[in-house]
Motif scaffolding. Structure first.
Motif, PDB file in Angstrom:
ATOM      1  N   ASN A 190       9.701 -14.345 101.841  1.00  0.00           N
ATOM      2  CA  ASN A 190       9.373 -15.612 101.948  1.00  0.00           C
ATOM      3  C   ASN A 190       9.757 -16.428 100.405  1.00  0.00           C
ATOM      4  O   ASN A 190      10.323 -17.584 100.582  1.00  0.00           O
ATOM      5  N   MET A 191       9.369 -15.730  99.283  1.00  0.00           N
ATOM      6  CA  MET A 191       9.830 -16.628  98.148  1.00  0.00           C
ATOM      7  C   MET A 191      11.139 -16.358  97.742  1.00  0.00           C
ATOM      8  O   MET A 191      11.544 -17.483  96.965  1.00  0.00           O
ATOM      9  N   LEU A 192      12.002 -15.538  98.118  1.00  0.00           N
ATOM     10  CA  LEU A 192      13.500 -15.580  97.782  1.00  0.00           C
ATOM     11  C   LEU A 192      14.168 -16.661  97.748  1.00  0.00           C
ATOM     12  O   LEU A 192      14.828 -17.002  96.897  1.00  0.00           O
ATOM     13  N   PRO A 193      14.197 -17.325  98.897  1.00  0.00           N
ATOM     14  CA  PRO A 193      15.204 -18.511  99.072  1.00  0.00           C
ATOM     15  C   PRO A 193      14.635 -19.687  98.192  1.00  0.00           C
ATOM     16  O   PRO A 193      15.625 -20.430  97.560  1.00  0.00           O
ATOM     17  N   ILE A 194      13.349 -19.866  97.974  1.00  0.00           N
ATOM     18  CA  ILE A 194      12.879 -20.741  96.906  1.00  0.00           C
ATOM     19  C   ILE A 194      13.376 -20.487  95.475  1.00  0.00           C
ATOM     20  O   ILE A 194      13.670 -21.421  94.840  1.00  0.00           O
ATOM     21  N   VAL A 195      13.075 -18.988  95.060  1.00  0.00           N
ATOM     22  CA  VAL A 195      13.425 -18.824  93.919  1.00  0.00           C
ATOM     23  C   VAL A 195      14.937 -19.009  93.679  1.00  0.00           C
ATOM     24  O   VAL A 195      15.401 -19.408  92.606  1.00  0.00           O
ATOM     25  N   LEU A 196      15.627 -18.647  94.699  1.00  0.00           N
ATOM     26  CA  LEU A 196      17.296 -18.875  94.404  1.00  0.00           C
ATOM     27  C   LEU A 196      17.737 -20.332  94.447  1.00  0.00           C
ATOM     28  O   LEU A 196      18.473 -20.633  93.782  1.00  0.00           O
ATOM     29  N   SER A 197      16.666 -21.309  94.964  1.00  0.00           N
ATOM     30  CA  SER A 197      17.174 -22.545  95.043  1.00  0.00           C
ATOM     31  C   SER A 197      16.811 -22.954  93.517  1.00  0.00           C
ATOM     32  O   SER A 197      17.629 -23.811  93.076  1.00  0.00           O
ATOM     33  N   GLY A 198      15.796 -22.442  92.979  1.00  0.00           N
ATOM     34  CA  GLY A 198      15.576 -22.960  91.624  1.00  0.00           C
ATOM     35  C   GLY A 198      16.743 -22.083  90.707  1.00  0.00           C
ATOM     36  O   GLY A 198      17.021 -23.151  89.705  1.00  0.00           O
ATOM     37  N   PHE A 199      17.200 -20.990  90.883  1.00  0.00           N
ATOM     38  CA  PHE A 199      18.192 -20.655  89.940  1.00  0.00           C
ATOM     39  C   PHE A 199      19.460 -21.415  90.079  1.00  0.00           C
ATOM     40  O   PHE A 199      19.958 -21.856  89.390  1.00  0.00           O
ATOM     41  N   PHE A 200      19.963 -22.030  91.489  1.00  0.00           N
ATOM     42  CA  PHE A 200      20.980 -22.715  91.511  1.00  0.00           C
ATOM     43  C   PHE A 200      20.836 -24.227  90.979  1.00  0.00           C
ATOM     44  O   PHE A 200      21.574 -24.591  90.380  1.00  0.00           O
ATOM     45  N   MET A 201      19.635 -24.548  91.055  1.00  0.00           N
ATOM     46  CA  MET A 201      19.316 -26.002  90.332  1.00  0.00           C
ATOM     47  C   MET A 201      19.401 -25.879  88.971  1.00  0.00           C
ATOM     48  O   MET A 201      19.924 -26.787  88.249  1.00  0.00           O
ATOM     49  N   ILE A 202      18.877 -24.751  88.361  1.00  0.00           N
ATOM     50  CA  ILE A 202      19.100 -24.553  86.859  1.00  0.00           C
ATOM     51  C   ILE A 202      20.479 -24.310  86.511  1.00  0.00           C
ATOM     52  O   ILE A 202      20.946 -25.007  85.716  1.00  0.00           O
ATOM     53  N   HIS A 203      21.317 -23.850  87.251  1.00  0.00           N
ATOM     54  CA  HIS A 203      22.557 -23.798  87.256  1.00  0.00           C
ATOM     55  C   HIS A 203      23.504 -25.094  86.890  1.00  0.00           C
ATOM     56  O   HIS A 203      24.261 -25.204  86.139  1.00  0.00           O
ATOM     57  N   MET A 204      23.278 -25.596  88.073  1.00  0.00           N
ATOM     58  CA  MET A 204      23.919 -26.874  88.111  1.00  0.00           C
ATOM     59  C   MET A 204      23.552 -27.737  87.191  1.00  0.00           C
ATOM     60  O   MET A 204      24.282 -28.401  86.471  1.00  0.00           O
ATOM     61  N   LEU A 205      22.230 -27.984  86.733  1.00  0.00           N
ATOM     62  CA  LEU A 205      21.568 -28.917  85.526  1.00  0.00           C
ATOM     63  C   LEU A 205      22.220 -28.406  84.202  1.00  0.00           C
ATOM     64  O   LEU A 205      22.595 -29.231  83.473  1.00  0.00           O
ATOM     65  N   LYS A 206      22.456 -27.324  84.130  1.00  0.00           N
ATOM     66  CA  LYS A 206      23.035 -26.671  82.788  1.00  0.00           C
ATOM     67  C   LYS A 206      24.583 -26.631  82.738  1.00  0.00           C
ATOM     68  O   LYS A 206      25.106 -27.226  81.725  1.00  0.00           O
ATOM     69  N   MET A 207      25.249 -26.718  83.670  1.00  0.00           N
ATOM     70  CA  MET A 207      26.644 -26.842  83.689  1.00  0.00           C
ATOM     71  C   MET A 207      27.098 -28.335  83.879  1.00  0.00           C
ATOM     72  O   MET A 207      28.073 -28.669  83.239  1.00  0.00           O
ATOM     73  N   ILE A 208      26.062 -29.289  84.122  1.00  0.00           N
ATOM     74  CA  ILE A 208      26.456 -30.879  83.763  1.00  0.00           C
ATOM     75  C   ILE A 208      25.741 -31.232  82.465  1.00  0.00           C
ATOM     76  O   ILE A 208      25.459 -32.543  82.327  1.00  0.00           O
ATOM     77  N   LYS A 209      25.365 -30.436  81.679  1.00  0.00           N
ATOM     78  CA  LYS A 209      24.966 -30.547  80.321  1.00  0.00           C
ATOM     79  C   LYS A 209      23.590 -31.361  80.039  1.00  0.00           C
ATOM     80  O   LYS A 209      23.204 -32.183  79.398  1.00  0.00           O
ATOM     81  N   VAL A 210      22.512 -30.954  81.152  1.00  0.00           N
ATOM     82  CA  VAL A 210      21.266 -31.534  81.117  1.00  0.00           C
ATOM     83  C   VAL A 210      20.536 -30.981  80.313  1.00  0.00           C
ATOM     84  O   VAL A 210      20.617 -29.440  80.029  1.00  0.00           O
ATOM     85  N   GLY A 211      19.863 -31.330  79.114  1.00  0.00           N
ATOM     86  CA  GLY A 211      19.039 -30.776  78.309  1.00  0.00           C
ATOM     87  C   GLY A 211      18.106 -29.904  78.742  1.00  0.00           C
ATOM     88  O   GLY A 211      17.619 -29.899  79.801  1.00  0.00           O
ATOM     89  N   ASP A 212      17.813 -28.641  77.871  1.00  0.00           N
ATOM     90  CA  ASP A 212      17.010 -27.473  78.293  1.00  0.00           C
ATOM     91  C   ASP A 212      15.200 -28.275  78.540  1.00  0.00           C
ATOM     92  O   ASP A 212      14.846 -27.589  79.394  1.00  0.00           O
ATOM     93  N   VAL A 213      14.852 -29.172  77.962  1.00  0.00           N
ATOM     94  CA  VAL A 213      13.524 -29.732  77.911  1.00  0.00           C
ATOM     95  C   VAL A 213      13.390 -30.621  79.382  1.00  0.00           C
ATOM     96  O   VAL A 213      12.476 -30.299  80.152  1.00  0.00           O
ATOM     97  N   TYR A 214      14.704 -31.020  80.028  1.00  0.00           N
ATOM     98  CA  TYR A 214      14.888 -31.779  81.031  1.00  0.00           C
ATOM     99  C   TYR A 214      14.483 -30.861  82.006  1.00  0.00           C
ATOM    100  O   TYR A 214      14.234 -31.078  83.297  1.00  0.00           O
ATOM    101  N   VAL A 215      15.439 -30.034  82.222  1.00  0.00           N
ATOM    102  CA  VAL A 215      15.568 -28.887  82.978  1.00  0.00           C
ATOM    103  C   VAL A 215      14.154 -28.321  83.394  1.00  0.00           C
ATOM    104  O   VAL A 215      13.733 -28.181  84.695  1.00  0.00           O
ATOM    105  N   VAL A 216      13.533 -27.671  82.269  1.00  0.00           N
ATOM    106  CA  VAL A 216      11.880 -27.120  82.542  1.00  0.00           C
ATOM    107  C   VAL A 216      11.171 -28.378  83.400  1.00  0.00           C
ATOM    108  O   VAL A 216      10.469 -27.857  84.197  1.00  0.00           O
ATOM    109  N   VAL A 217      11.268 -29.678  82.773  1.00  0.00           N
ATOM    110  CA  VAL A 217      10.343 -30.554  83.588  1.00  0.00           C
ATOM    111  C   VAL A 217      10.853 -30.955  84.932  1.00  0.00           C
ATOM    112  O   VAL A 217       9.883 -30.865  85.806  1.00  0.00           O
TER     113      VAL A 217
END
Length: 249
Positions: free
Chosen positions: A144-171
């Motif tokens: 049950n956790m898997l799709p939620i965790v994967l969505s977080g991973f994809f969100m992280i990738h999206m934010l980092k690839m468009i140059k969002v700062g690390d602090v903002y990604v964590v927030v």
């Protein structure tokens, strides 16, 4: 794309941080099991030296898992992001860069997660008091956790690839995966038709999944997959589109 992935994989495997993150994560799992085992051996009536309690700590450590996902993704989207301009100048398409980095970091993250899952079960069943159906409930709750965790991973990738700062990604991660449900519950309270939307928030579903596991009543719930797929698709579509158009300094 294959050649680019090979070069990225070569660089990824030379990242010391990747090995350190993996080792620390697995050591923390082992240390937690050993601590519970020792307390159970030397303290009478210690109630937490059970496999179910051990597994519950992982089911409830969603933000920690997402922070590990962040570190894995950072291996190819951190300082290495400055090499993108060079890759583009050699004729590598932005689409290839975006998806190759995602596929590689995600593959290694899932590999370590699988090792961690088997390690937990081995430790839980051999060092701690095993409870009836604890493994099956743990596997269902993890699924049950898997799709939620994967969505977080994809969100992280999206934010980092468009140059969002690390602090903002964590927030942003904390907002979506810890506070979103409570916020939606307050904002939409009393509004007919949408006042139940908070039940589909990632934080609400993660909390519910943990409670069900602790009650030994874990069961597959399609809503987790609906939420995870929606967030994943939106994150990847937005990330791929924005990355294709952004200026590369």
């Amino acid at each position: 794309m294959i050649n680019y992935m090979k070069s990225e994989n070569y660089r990824l495997l030379r990242k010391k941080g990747l090995y350190m993150t993996s080792a620390i994560g697995l050591l923390l799992i082992t240390a937690a099991a050993l601590v519970l085992h020792l307390f159970g051996e030397y303290e009478q009536n210690f109630p937490y030296a059970t496999s179910a309690f051990f597994y519950a700590n992982v089911i409830g450590s969603n933000i920690l898992i997402l922070l590990i996902a962040f570190l894995f993704n950072l291996a190819l989207t951190g300082k290495d992001i400055s090499l993108i301009k060079q890759s583009i100048s050699f004729g590598i398409s932005r689409s290839t860069i975006f998806w190759s980095k995602l596929i590689l970091t995600l593959s290694y993250f899932l590999f370590i997660c699988c090792i961690g899952l088997f390690l937990m079960i081995a430790l839980g069943e051999n060092l701690l008091a095993s409870e009836e159906k604890s493994i099956s409930n743990f596997l269902i709750a993890s699924f049950n956790m898997l799709p939620i965790v994967l969505s977080g991973f994809f969100m992280i990738h999206m934010l980092k690839m468009i140059k969002v700062g690390d602090v903002y990604v964590v927030v942003i991660l904390f907002f979506f995966y810890i506070f979103s449900g409570d916020l939606l519950r307050v904002l939409l309270r009393g509004i007919p038709g949408i006042d139940e939307v908070f039940k589909y928030a990632p934080s609400t579903q993660l909390d519910e999944n943990l409670m069900n596991f602790m009650d030994m009543a874990a069961g597959f719930d399609y809503r987790y997959w609906v939420t995870g797929i929606v967030i994943s698709v939106l994150s990847l579509l937005i990330g791929a589109r924005k990355f294709a158009k952004q200026n590369i300094d």
